[in-house]
Design a protein around this motif. Structure first.
Motif, PDB file in Angstrom:
ATOM      1  N   ASN A 416       0.823  -1.232   0.000  1.00  0.00           N
ATOM      2  CA  ASN A 416       0.000   0.000   0.000  1.00  0.00           C
ATOM      3  C   ASN A 416       0.846   1.267   0.000  1.00  0.00           C
ATOM      4  N   PRO A 417       1.881   1.397   0.891  1.00  0.00           N
ATOM      5  CA  PRO A 417       2.728   2.618   0.801  1.00  0.00           C
ATOM      6  C   PRO A 417       3.435   2.755  -0.544  1.00  0.00           C
ATOM      7  N   ILE A 418       3.846   1.619  -1.115  1.00  0.00           N
ATOM      8  CA  ILE A 418       4.535   1.706  -2.416  1.00  0.00           C
ATOM      9  C   ILE A 418       3.586   2.278  -3.464  1.00  0.00           C
ATOM     10  N   ASN A 419       2.341   1.816  -3.454  1.00  0.00           N
ATOM     11  CA  ASN A 419       1.367   2.326  -4.423  1.00  0.00           C
ATOM     12  C   ASN A 419       1.156   3.828  -4.247  1.00  0.00           C
ATOM     13  N   ALA A 420       1.079   4.276  -2.986  1.00  0.00           N
ATOM     14  CA  ALA A 420       0.887   5.709  -2.729  1.00  0.00           C
ATOM     15  C   ALA A 420       2.090   6.515  -3.196  1.00  0.00           C
ATOM     16  N   MET A 421       3.301   6.030  -2.907  1.00  0.00           N
ATOM     17  CA  MET A 421       4.511   6.748  -3.332  1.00  0.00           C
ATOM     18  C   MET A 421       4.622   6.793  -4.852  1.00  0.00           C
ATOM     19  N   VAL A 422       4.258   5.675  -5.520  1.00  0.00           N
ATOM     20  CA  VAL A 422       4.310   5.685  -6.980  1.00  0.00           C
ATOM     21  C   VAL A 422       3.314   6.687  -7.549  1.00  0.00           C
ATOM     22  N   LEU A 423       2.141   6.793  -6.928  1.00  0.00           N
ATOM     23  CA  LEU A 423       1.137   7.738  -7.405  1.00  0.00           C
ATOM     24  C   LEU A 423       1.627   9.174  -7.272  1.00  0.00           C
ATOM     25  N   HIS A 424       2.174   9.539  -6.084  1.00  0.00           N
ATOM     26  CA  HIS A 424       2.657  10.907  -5.892  1.00  0.00           C
ATOM     27  C   HIS A 424       3.895  11.185  -6.737  1.00  0.00           C
TER      28      HIS A 424
END
Length: 652
Positions: A416-424
């Protein structure tokens, strides 16, 4: 009626029926021969009439030729020639007078009009339609009997006289069926009386032979009753007395055999249950257990013994001590020395030729008082290294379980954090788009680096999640030879590019295992690729399949540089690898697949640091349970003998 009487009467009835059927067939064959002989004799007479007809035409046409060349003139001349030729009429009358079966003789033209005949009333009349004697001769026995002994009628023998390749005149000879029947009945009556007499004599002989054959049953009954005396105590006394008073020996034998059968089935069920429990216990042992009788013959051998003497495809039960252990080996010498001692051996440690250290123990069981020797001797072989390997397998299993528990939650929390970081990060990249690479101090380049690292981290987490995700097995019975053959074909092209030669060695008979074919193919594929990568300059891979007891063995052997001894305990750990581009998942996944199928995997390796004379390379051994365990040593022996490995070399 007594059963013995019924058996004798049955034998007489069967014999009578067989003799009667054979007699009827014999009489039918005689009838066929007589009809054939009659047809042949009458055909000879018909040929004689045909010859006289030809002479009559030649003589008549020569003396009184046709008035013109028309067909009508020719027919008229032929009729005059036939009716005026006395030798033809004499021949036809002689046949009627002296032949016992011929009724009439006639000559007709091609249209069936009677020109000359032994019957004056038939002249200038159409010839009657009659059954051909040849068809009766060639027909079945039932057809011949119906034609000969049915309603009286006339059978026909026809011989054509051709002109220019077409029938011109036809000689007909009528054979009456009633004449044939009168000629055949005398010998048929004699044959029937002979058949009836033969049947009666056969019945009498069958009665005598059946009575003589059943005579020993009384003695057999007495012997069986003596054998069944132990079981007679369980039978009620009235029933036992009734059985003894029964005069029918066959019934007494039948009842006695039933009692013996019940005893045998009970004993066999107890023995089968005991044998199943003993086999199950021996299969779970890694120690080699052998039980020898007083004459030193093996009556019980566990499957693990083959591991100590390297004789996997041979049945050892029933063999002597000298046939199992070679005296010129370290193990054989130690075993013979232990058996010559009078006292038992608790534990004796020896080192084999290949460096393995094993423990040997000998126990004396019972005593043979009559011969002064042992009733049995129990020999136990224990591999000291097996305990160490078992502990290593348990340790690897514990590590995989711990990794699974840890990564099951970590993978979800990290994803989940990886997905958020990739989005930002993508949002930041879109804001920097078009500003130039040097804008904001070269931030665009740092964003690209972060994006690449985030993708790599995402792949690692995804791989971790795939490994810890529960696998669903689709089990089915498969021939292990075909499963591995598909893997060999799949890797063929890549092996050719790397200069690797694969030798696929399989048994002759199918080796059925209950597995998930796709997962087993993936496990062996991982091992083949690892073996290929261990030989960067090319080499040879041996893929061997064999049966060992109730297990299917798959060995992948390469001649690469080997694995150092200090790294062997870690090769099944997740993410552990010595290759620059390796992921460290293949062997861990293979180990997990084998565990899910109830199998095991072992590895042996020799590195290039050992002397040049010693073999190098790595051997992975996979052990899978076979689909259906073999019941009994005889079946196992038959299967092993038929499954002798053959070598199939494939240039891949």
């Amino acid at each position: 009626m007594r059963l013995k009487t019924k058996l004798v009467l049955s034998a007489m009835g069967v014999t009578f029926a067989m003799v009667l059927v054979l007699s009827l067939l014999f009489l039918g064959e005689l009838l066929r021969q007589r009809i054939s002989q009659t047809a042949l004799d009458n055909e000879v007479l018909a040929h004689e009439v045909l010859l006289m007809t030809r002479q009559a035409i030649e003589t008549g046409l020569r003396e009184q030729p046709p008035v013109d060349r028309s067909e009508e003139a020719l027919q008229a001349a032929v009729v005059d020639a036939l009716r005026s030729h006395d030798p033809l009429a004499d021949t036809m009358n002689a046949i009627i007078r002296y032949s016992p079966t011929v009724q009439d003789v006639s000559v007709t033209n091609a249209h069936g009009l009677t020109l000359v005949s032994s019957d004056p009333d038939a002249l200038d009349q159409p010839a009657a339609t009659r059954t051909k004697l040849a068809s009766v001769r060639d027909g079945s026995i039932w057809y011949q009997g119906r034609e000969m002994f049915g309603s009286p009628h006339v059978l026909d023998i026809a011989l054509p006289l051709d002109r220019n390749g077409r029938p011109f005149l036809v000689v007909h000879m009528g054979v009456r069926s009633s004449f044939l029947r009168a000629a055949y009945l005398p010998w048929l009556h004699a044959g029937l009386w002979f058949a009836l007499g033969a049947a009666l004599l056969s019945m009498l002989a069958a009665a005598l032979l059946a009575n003589a054959a059943l005579r020993p049953i009384k003695r057999i009954s007495e012997q069986l009753e003596r054998l069944a005396k132990q079981d007679q105590e369980e039978i009620p006394q009235p029933q036992l007395k009734a059985q003894r008073n029964n005069s029918d020996a066959v019934i007494r034998v039948n009842r006695t055999i039933d009692r013996l059968g019940h005893q045998i089935r009970s004993t066999e069920a107890e023995y089968t249950a005991l044998q199943a429990n003993l086999n199950q216990m021996l299969d779970t042992l890694r120690d080699g257990v052998l039980l020898f009788t007083g004459d030193l013959r093996a009556v019980m051998v566990s499957d693990a013994v083959a591991h100590f003497i390297n004789r996997h495809e041979e049945v050892l039960v029933g063999k002597s001590l000298e046939e199992i252990f070679a005296p010129d080996t370290v193990l054989g010498a130690a075993v013979f020395s232990a058996f010559t001692r009078e006292t038992p051996i608790a534990v004796q440690t020896i080192t084999l030729e290949d460096g393995r250290r094993i423990q040997l123990s000998v126990d004396r069981i019972g005593a043979d008082r009559e011969n002064g020797g042992e009733m049995a001797t129990l020999l136990t072989l224990r591999d000291i290294e097996s305990a160490i390997k078992l502990e290593q397998e348990l340790e690897v299993s514990r590590r995989l379980v711990a990794i699974g528990r840890l990564t099951a939650g970590v993978g979800h929390e990290v994803k989940n954090p990886i997905n958020a970081m990739v989005l930002h990060l993508e949002l930041l990249r879109s804001k920097l788009y078009g500003k130039g690479e040097e804008a904001f101090g070269g931030a665009q380049r740092h964003v690209e680096i972060l994006a690449g690292e985030m993708q790599r981290l995402d792949r690692v987490v995804q791989t971790l999640a795939d490994f810890t995700r529960p696998m669903e097995l689709h089990l089915g019975e498969h021939d292990l030879r075909r499963v591995l053959g598909t893997v060999v074909e799949l890797t063929g092209a890549e092996m050719i590019e790397n200069g690797v030669h694969v030798e696929f060695n399989v048994p002759v008979m199918p080796l059925m295992v209950r597995v998930d074919a796709d997962l087993i193919s993936q496990a062996v594929l991982n091992l083949l690729l690892n073996a290929m990568q261990a030989m960067p300059h090319g080499g040879k891979i041996h893929l061997l399949v064999r049966r060992e007891g109730r297990s299917a063995i798959v060995e992948v052997v390469d001649d690469g540089e080997g694995i150092p001894a200090e790294l062997l305990p870690r090769i099944f750990e997740l993410y552990f690898t010595t290759k620059p581009e390796g992921s460290g998942i293949g062997l861990a996944m293979t180990y997990r697949i084998l565990q899910m199928h109830g199998g095991a995997m072992e590895v042996r390796s020799s590195t290039s640091s050992i002397p040049e004379s010693a073999p190098r390379g790595t051997t992975f051994t996979l052990r899978l349970p076979i689909a259906s365990p073999v019941a009994g040593a005889n079946v196992d022996e038959d299967t092993r003998m038929k499954s002798t490995p053959i070598q199939l070399e494939r240039r891949v």
